[in-house]
Design a protein around this motif. Structure first.
Motif, PDB file in Angstrom:
ATOM      1  N   GLY A   1      -1.086  11.117  10.556  1.00 47.42           N
ATOM      2  CA  GLY A   1      -2.538  11.146  10.307  1.00 47.42           C
ATOM      3  C   GLY A   1      -3.321  10.716  11.537  1.00 47.42           C
ATOM      4  O   GLY A   1      -4.391  11.253  11.849  1.00 47.42           O
TER       5      GLY A   1
ATOM      6  N   GLY B   1      -8.406  14.667   9.825  1.00 49.22           N
ATOM      7  CA  GLY B   1      -7.423  15.451   9.062  1.00 49.22           C
ATOM      8  C   GLY B   1      -8.038  16.617   8.294  1.00 49.22           C
ATOM      9  O   GLY B   1      -7.653  17.778   8.493  1.00 49.22           O
ATOM     10  N   PRO B   2      -9.016  16.344   7.418  1.00 50.42           N
ATOM     11  CA  PRO B   2      -9.610  17.441   6.638  1.00 50.42           C
ATOM     12  C   PRO B   2     -10.286  18.498   7.525  1.00 50.42           C
ATOM     13  O   PRO B   2     -10.278  19.681   7.204  1.00 50.42           O
ATOM     14  CB  PRO B   2     -10.654  16.738   5.758  1.00 50.42           C
ATOM     15  CG  PRO B   2     -10.217  15.304   5.721  1.00 50.42           C
ATOM     16  CD  PRO B   2      -9.502  15.031   7.003  1.00 50.42           C
TER      17      PRO B   2
ATOM     18  N   ASN C   1      -2.932  17.964   3.063  1.00 46.67           N
ATOM     19  CA  ASN C   1      -3.056  19.095   4.001  1.00 46.67           C
ATOM     20  C   ASN C   1      -2.520  20.393   3.397  1.00 46.67           C
ATOM     21  O   ASN C   1      -1.365  20.459   2.958  1.00 46.67           O
ATOM     22  CB  ASN C   1      -2.301  18.769   5.298  1.00 46.67           C
ATOM     23  CG  ASN C   1      -2.467  19.864   6.323  1.00 46.67           C
ATOM     24  OD1 ASN C   1      -1.691  20.800   6.375  1.00 46.67           O
ATOM     25  ND2 ASN C   1      -3.515  19.767   7.121  1.00 46.67           N
TER      26      ASN C   1
ATOM     27  N   CYS D   1      -4.248  11.668  -3.150  1.00 46.78           N
ATOM     28  CA  CYS D   1      -3.485  11.619  -1.899  1.00 46.78           C
ATOM     29  C   CYS D   1      -4.029  10.516  -0.992  1.00 46.78           C
ATOM     30  O   CYS D   1      -3.276   9.772  -0.377  1.00 46.78           O
ATOM     31  CB  CYS D   1      -3.581  12.951  -1.152  1.00 46.78           C
ATOM     32  SG  CYS D   1      -2.650  14.278  -1.942  1.00 46.78           S
ATOM     33  N   THR D   2      -5.341  10.443  -0.887  1.00 50.51           N
ATOM     34  CA  THR D   2      -5.948   9.444   0.009  1.00 50.51           C
ATOM     35  C   THR D   2      -6.137   8.125  -0.761  1.00 50.51           C
ATOM     36  O   THR D   2      -5.892   8.059  -1.971  1.00 50.51           O
ATOM     37  CB  THR D   2      -7.286   9.970   0.569  1.00 50.51           C
ATOM     38  OG1 THR D   2      -8.006  10.579  -0.489  1.00 50.51           O
ATOM     39  CG2 THR D   2      -7.067  11.004   1.663  1.00 50.51           C
TER      40      THR D   2
ATOM     41  N   HIS E   1       0.820  -1.212   0.000  1.00 47.57           N
ATOM     42  CA  HIS E   1       0.000   0.000   0.000  1.00 47.57           C
ATOM     43  C   HIS E   1       0.865   1.280   0.000  1.00 47.57           C
ATOM     44  O   HIS E   1       0.520   2.275  -0.636  1.00 47.57           O
ATOM     45  CB  HIS E   1      -0.897  -0.047   1.243  1.00 47.57           C
ATOM     46  CG  HIS E   1      -1.841   1.090   1.385  1.00 47.57           C
ATOM     47  ND1 HIS E   1      -2.984   1.219   0.629  1.00 47.57           N
ATOM     48  CD2 HIS E   1      -1.819   2.176   2.203  1.00 47.57           C
ATOM     49  CE1 HIS E   1      -3.611   2.316   0.982  1.00 47.57           C
ATOM     50  NE2 HIS E   1      -2.931   2.921   1.935  1.00 47.57           N
TER      51      HIS E   1
ATOM     52  N   ASP F   1      -7.604  20.657   9.011  1.00 45.43           N
ATOM     53  CA  ASP F   1      -7.087  21.461   7.898  1.00 45.43           C
ATOM     54  C   ASP F   1      -7.979  22.698   7.677  1.00 45.43           C
ATOM     55  O   ASP F   1      -7.502  23.841   7.621  1.00 45.43           O
ATOM     56  CB  ASP F   1      -7.077  20.567   6.638  1.00 45.43           C
ATOM     57  CG  ASP F   1      -6.313  21.177   5.468  1.00 45.43           C
ATOM     58  OD1 ASP F   1      -5.939  22.353   5.559  1.00 45.43           O
ATOM     59  OD2 ASP F   1      -6.106  20.477   4.471  1.00 45.43           O
TER      60      ASP F   1
ATOM     61  N   SER G   1       0.677   9.147   6.172  1.00 48.04           N
ATOM     62  CA  SER G   1      -0.706   8.670   6.086  1.00 48.04           C
ATOM     63  C   SER G   1      -1.268   8.402   7.462  1.00 48.04           C
ATOM     64  O   SER G   1      -0.685   8.813   8.470  1.00 48.04           O
ATOM     65  CB  SER G   1      -0.765   7.431   5.195  1.00 48.04           C
ATOM     66  OG  SER G   1      -0.206   6.348   5.882  1.00 48.04           O
TER      67      SER G   1
HETATM   68  O1  KG4 Z   1      -3.437   7.655   3.028  1.00 45.03           O
HETATM   69  P1  KG4 Z   1      -4.734   7.574   3.731  1.00 45.03           P
HETATM   70  O2  KG4 Z   1      -5.994   7.820   2.954  1.00 45.03           O
HETATM   71  O3  KG4 Z   1      -4.906   6.180   4.418  1.00 45.03           O
HETATM   72  C1  KG4 Z   1      -3.846   5.447   4.899  1.00 45.03           C
HETATM   73  O4  KG4 Z   1      -3.198   4.740   4.072  1.00 45.03           O
HETATM   74  O5  KG4 Z   1      -3.588   5.571   6.122  1.00 45.03           O
HETATM   75  O6  KG4 Z   1      -4.591   8.578   4.937  1.00 45.03           O
HETATM   76  C2  KG4 Z   1      -5.631   8.814   5.822  1.00 45.03           C
HETATM   77  C3  KG4 Z   1      -5.166   9.879   6.769  1.00 45.03           C
HETATM   78  C4  KG4 Z   1      -6.163  10.136   7.882  1.00 45.03           C
HETATM   79  O7  KG4 Z   1      -5.473  10.166   9.112  1.00 45.03           O
HETATM   80  C5  KG4 Z   1      -6.747  11.486   7.509  1.00 45.03           C
HETATM   81  O8  KG4 Z   1      -7.189  12.219   8.632  1.00 45.03           O
HETATM   82  C6  KG4 Z   1      -5.546  12.151   6.855  1.00 45.03           C
HETATM   83  O9  KG4 Z   1      -4.980  11.129   6.078  1.00 45.03           O
HETATM   84  N1  KG4 Z   1      -5.927  13.281   5.999  1.00 45.03           N
HETATM   85  C7  KG4 Z   1      -5.529  14.555   6.241  1.00 45.03           C
HETATM   86  C8  KG4 Z   1      -6.132  15.360   5.250  1.00 45.03           C
HETATM   87  N2  KG4 Z   1      -6.867  14.548   4.440  1.00 45.03           N
HETATM   88  C9  KG4 Z   1      -6.723  13.272   4.908  1.00 45.03           C
HETATM   89  N3  KG4 Z   1      -4.744  15.052   7.211  1.00 45.03           N
HETATM   90  C10 KG4 Z   1      -4.527  16.377   7.210  1.00 45.03           C
HETATM   91  N4  KG4 Z   1      -5.082  17.228   6.304  1.00 45.03           N
HETATM   92  C11 KG4 Z   1      -5.880  16.762   5.311  1.00 45.03           C
HETATM   93  N5  KG4 Z   1      -6.411  17.601   4.425  1.00 45.03           N
END
Ligand code: KG4
Length: 330
Positions: free
Chosen positions: A167, A184-185, A271, A296-297, A115, A188, A140
């Motif tokens: 995250g 996270g969002p 972010n 990104c996600t 991943h 932000d 992440s």
């Molecule tokens: O990469 P991801 O979708 O899943 C993993 O592989 O872990 O990351 C999810 C993480 C969560 O903790 C979420 O709160 C954070 O990414 N996240 C953000 C933002 N968008 C998603 N953190 C800060 N600012 C954001 N805009």
């Protein structure tokens, strides 16, 4: 002229069921994402068993939609690329079992994808000209690490978090100060209204490792001791100190390796404060790349892209491939 290669990506490591078709590792033909955010919001975070059950319900319709949007049949696909770790074991098993079944029934190669390798590959989908070597700041919900991407399938982890993933810290702060899930969002957005940056304690290591749990606790303590403290200021202060730490470490990694190309990856690379902070680093030959926000996600296009490079390398998995919740990059 070389034949085009179509990879099918399958991603189910957490709360997104996603299937995508990618051409030659770089061009997204479809990237269907069914997110379970609304379901898990009821519980304030991802409930693993509920995530697995929803993946089971969603995986077939999402796959059919992905092939439809790509205007392709499953027979046209050259390889089935599936995330097998890290992630929630039950959630991973759904995508992996589905990928294995497709591989067996269609007689197509099965490609297991890490991943984290997928998150890094999100940059190849955004920047067609990008090639290794580069440094990747991988941030992440489950991982925070600086990766030296030596080649498409050759990685060295130079530094990593010793406690919380960044995250995870964002999500915990959001929950404690009452912003809810996904944290996270929400942090932000609220941080954009912050006016004051409160100085927070940082932990220093003599290598490229990180720590976020002390900062998280400092923010939570400030909130508990003074419930009237401005939440926007708290969010902005957290982002400011995280950016400082990430940038200090990436500067050190640049110095150590001499590599001046830096990519961001993972959910936290969406972010806005952190993106701006990294962009300010662009001088003296340093180049910053960051995936499109929607890449990104978690999504399957990044898995199909990473899987393409594994396939080209002859890195084929067999049907005994198992889910590895704690899979590492090296
Ligand atoms: O990469 P991801 O979708 O899943 C993993 O592989 O872990 O990351 C999810 C993480 C969560 O903790 C979420 O709160 C954070 O990414 N996240 C953000 C933002 N968008 C998603 N953190 C800060 N600012 C954001 N805009």
């Amino acid at each position: 002229m070389q034949k085009d290669i179509y990879t099918l990506g399958i991603e189910s490591s957490c709360d997104e069921t996603s299937v995508a078709v990618v051409k030659n590792g770089r061009e997204i033909l479809s990237n269907v994402i069914n997110t379970q955010i609304a379901i898990h919001t009821l519980y304030g975070g991802v409930v693993p068993e509920i995530a697995s059950r929803n993946h089971i319900e969603n995986i077939t319709p999402v796959t059919l939609e992905a092939t439809k949007q790509a205007n392709i049949t499953l027979q046209d696909v050259d390889a089935i690329c599936v995330t097998y770790g890290p992630g929630l074991v039950g959630a991973l098993l759904v995508g992996l079992a589905y990928g294995k079944a497709l591989s067996f029934a269609l007689n197509k190669p099965l490609i297991g994808v890490n991943h984290i390798q997928g998150h890094i590959a999100a940059n190849y989908l955004t920047y067609k000209e990008l090639k290794p070597p580069f440094l990747c700041m991988m941030m992440s919900g489950g991982n925070t690490q600086i990766v030296y991407v030596k080649d498409y399938t050759n990685f060295e982890v130079l530094g990593k978090t010793r406690d919380d993933a960044i995250g995870e810290a964002f999500d915990k702060i959001a929950r404690v100060i009452g912003l809810g899930y996904p944290g996270g969002p929400k942090v932000d957005n609220l941080a954009k209204n912050g006016e004051n940056v409160i100085k927070l304690p940082k932990t220093h290591f003599d290598n490229l490792d990180f720590s976020f749990s002390g900062i998280k606790t400092a923010i939570i303590n400030l909130h508990h001791k003074n419930p009237d403290i401005d939440k926007a200021d708290l969010c902005k202060s957290f982002e400011a100190v995280c950016s400082e730490i990430l940038i200090e470490n990436i500067k050190q990694a640049i110095k150590q390796t001499g590599i001046k190309t830096v990519c961001l990856a993972g959910g936290v690379s969406a972010n806005s404060y952190i993106r701006d902070a990294f962009l300010k680093l662009q001088n003296n030959g340093i180049k910053i790349y960051m995936p499109d926000l929607k890449l990104c996600t978690d999504n399957a296009a990044m898995i199909a892209s990473a899987g393409y490079y594994n396939f080209i390398d002859g890195n084929i998995s067999d049907l005994s491939l198992n889910a590895k919740p704690d899979l590492k990059l090296e």
